[in-house]
Design an enzyme around this catalytic site. Structure first.
Site, mmCIF file in Angstrom:
data_model
loop_
_atom_site.group_PDB
_atom_site.id
_atom_site.type_symbol
_atom_site.label_atom_id
_atom_site.label_comp_id
_atom_site.label_asym_id
_atom_site.label_seq_id
_atom_site.Cartn_x
_atom_site.Cartn_y
_atom_site.Cartn_z
ATOM 1 N N GLU A 1 -5.220 -8.161 -0.532
ATOM 2 C CA GLU A 1 -5.676 -8.081 0.865
ATOM 3 C C GLU A 1 -7.192 -7.711 0.611
ATOM 4 O O GLU A 1 -7.768 -6.918 -0.562
ATOM 5 C CB GLU A 1 -5.135 -7.035 1.729
ATOM 6 C CG GLU A 1 -3.968 -7.130 2.286
ATOM 7 C CD GLU A 1 -3.550 -6.042 3.422
ATOM 8 O OE1 GLU A 1 -4.590 -5.418 3.722
ATOM 9 O OE2 GLU A 1 -2.402 -5.858 3.335
ATOM 10 N N GLU B 1 0.805 -1.042 -0.006
ATOM 11 C CA GLU B 1 -0.034 0.131 -0.084
ATOM 12 C C GLU B 1 0.906 1.281 0.082
ATOM 13 O O GLU B 1 0.559 2.200 0.914
ATOM 14 C CB GLU B 1 -1.031 -0.101 1.197
ATOM 15 C CG GLU B 1 -1.883 -1.036 1.201
ATOM 16 C CD GLU B 1 -2.991 -1.181 2.119
ATOM 17 O OE1 GLU B 1 -3.045 -0.504 3.141
ATOM 18 O OE2 GLU B 1 -3.865 -2.311 2.110
#
Length: 531
Positions: free
Chosen positions: A307, A156
């Protein structure tokens, strides 16, 4: 709802993409006996083939050391962990992160366990470290084995919480990383950018997030906005222009207007209200990625959503209740044939991003509590794993499959129409909010007529509902204890295995008529047990 199915139909082969990968908190947690025992059970029951976690390069794993200009590596902890993973029967989906302190360009950290989130002070030393790791793994496990793994660069990086650098600095990190890994072995599978999550505005169009461009707080209905992935198009164009290898693209499609804990409150820079998008948003996001890949000249590139959950917070009480399980089943059935993985975050509440869980049922991400008690979400994956690989019929409420031996299996579920969004967040410790969600919705009647069976074929139906298999029901009867006794743990574990069961037999013509009344948030599993 009425359905007819001739069970002699060949069906369409499909992959269990939901079993490709599952998440875990961080590498260091994986050295614990309880973590390993829970993972072994999860792999056996749910069929997960890869596991992805943070923290592989953090100081607690003791890999990288830099002293007076001399680099050294200590592989002991990583070897212990990876040896055990492979022994259990699950492969690593390697996430390279976070930054070793001796290689970090700054002091910024994330999480209770303080993973360093700054770029490397020297990109060449970073690349050498990754090359050394890859060479070590090939020497230890063999090139064929390591070539079956996946290697993802960072986590991320679009979020300042995980990467203090810029978009261009991340792209440079990817470039030096993929070149280093491919220099060791060209068959290693490398990808990124692992960004989170989808947005409907221009906040990530620049080098770093621009809070003034947030738009979700300006509308009442999130569905009126057009959502898109973050950095994905820029990343594909960067790889194409630089002629860089790219074996897969990765992203995190959490179905919310925020990407991590702490963002769902007003902060003076724009705000995210902690709201959920519509219940089918994950399918929309995957279709968006597929269209992007085609448009950018990467048709057929593997898509790994590394995720995903009903929310990106580890303190969401709804994770412990039935709605989370039904959301998993609905999303997975909806997305058959569209992606290579949809990796649930995570398999266990032995997970310490915000510190150790404050009590047994605290809304952690895990399919299992810290004590190894199975949540409804765990049972959802167990059901999905038992489906066959040939799809015979699918609707918004069920899927019927056939396995290699020709036996039928099916799953029925009621994600009630009244719940138009993904499961709303019930922030810990608000269990009442989670129970209100669980009580929302209307029952659905399913009439299924199966033909083409052998006469006297036996079937079993297993039902997961509020009073069967849902551990929080018994926990509430105990008085919601914060700390469980050994006896309570045993009773809760046993309760999760006590599903409602029924048996049916086809008639002399090989027909079977099923009439099911699905209460909201129930899951029913159908399995052929023999003649």
């Amino acid at each position: 709802m009425k359905y007819e199915l001739n069970t002699t139909e060949p069906g369409t082969v499909f992959s269990h993409f939901w079993s490709t990968c599952v998440g875990a908190g961080r590498a260091f947690e994986g050295l614990r006996t309880e973590w390993q025992q829970q993972l072994e059970m999860t792999v056996a029951d749910c069929g997960f083939r890869y596991i992805r976690f943070h923290g592989l390069l953090c100081d607690e794993m003791s890999l990288f050391h830099y002293d007076n200009g001399t680099v050294s590596y200590n592989y002991a902890y990583i070897d212990m962990l990876f040896d055990r993973l492979l022994q259990i029967g699950i492969r690593p989906f390697v996430e390279f992160g976070f930054m070793p302190r001796d290689l970090a360009s700054g002091e910024a950290t994330q999480f209770w366990w303080k993973g360093n989130i700054t770029p490397p002070m020297d990109y060449t030393i970073w690349a050498d470290m990754l090359a050394a790791l890859a060479a070590h793994w090939i020497g230890r496990y063999g090139v064929e084995e390591v070539s079956s793994w996946y290697f993802e660069i960072w986590n991320e990086p679009n979020l300042r919480a995980f990467w203090t650098g810029t978009k261009s600095e991340y792209f440079h990190l990817y470039e030096v990383s993929v070149k280093a890994l491919k220099s060791v072995c060209s068959s290693l599978r490398v990808g990124g950018p692992a960004t989170s999550n989808f947005v409907p505005d221009d906040r990530f169009e620049g080098e770093t997030e621009d809070y003034s461009k947030h738009r979700t707080h300006l509308v009442e209905d999130l569905q009126t906005l057009k959502w898109r992935g973050v950095w994905l198009q820029d990343f594909l164009e960067f790889c194409r222009n630089r002629k860089l290898p790219l074996d897969f693209i990765s992203a995190h499609p959490y179905p919310t207007d925020f990407a991590l804990d702490g963002q769902q409150t007003e902060n003076g820079k724009g705000c995210m209200k902690g709201r959920s998008r519509h219940s089918g948003s994950v399918k929309d996001d995957i279709l968006w990625i597929r269209q992007l890949l085609t448009g950018c000249g990467y048709p057929g590139l593997e898509i790994h959503l590394t995720e995903w959950s009903s929310s990106p917070t580890s303190r969401d009480c709804s994770h412990d209740y039935l709605p989370a399980a039904v959301y998993i089943v609905k999303s997975c059935i909806d997305c058959i044939g569209l992606t290579d993985s949809l990796s649930y975050w995570v398999f266990t509440d032995i997970f310490e991003e915000a510190g150790p869980g404050p009590e047994a049922f605290h809304g952690g991400f895990g399919l299992l509590t810290m004590q190894g008690i199975k949540k409804p979400s765990y049972l959802a994956y167990h059901f999905l794993n038992r489906l066959g690989h040939k799809l015979l019929q699918r609707s918004d409420y069920h899927a019927i499959t056939k396995d290699a031996s020709g036996k039928l299996t099916g799953i029925f579920y009621n994600y009630p129409l009244e719940m138009t969004s993904a499961v709303p967040i019930a922030g810990y410790p608000n269990h009442t909010a989670a129970e209100i969600i669980q009580s929302t919705g209307s029952a659905v009647s399913i009439h299924l007529n199966l033909t083409g069976l052998c006469p006297d074929t036996h079937f079993s139906l297993e039902t997961l509902d509020v009073t069967h298999g849902n551990a929080t029901t018994l926990w509430k009867e105990f008085g919601c204890p914060k700390n469980l006794t050994r006896e309570q743990c045993c009773q809760l574990s046993a309760f999760t295995g006590k599903l409602k069961t029924q048996t049916f037999v086809s008639d002399h013509t090989g027909s079977l008529q099923l009439h099911l009344v699905l209460e909201p948030w129930n899951i029913v599993f159908l399995s052929e047990t023999g003649c």
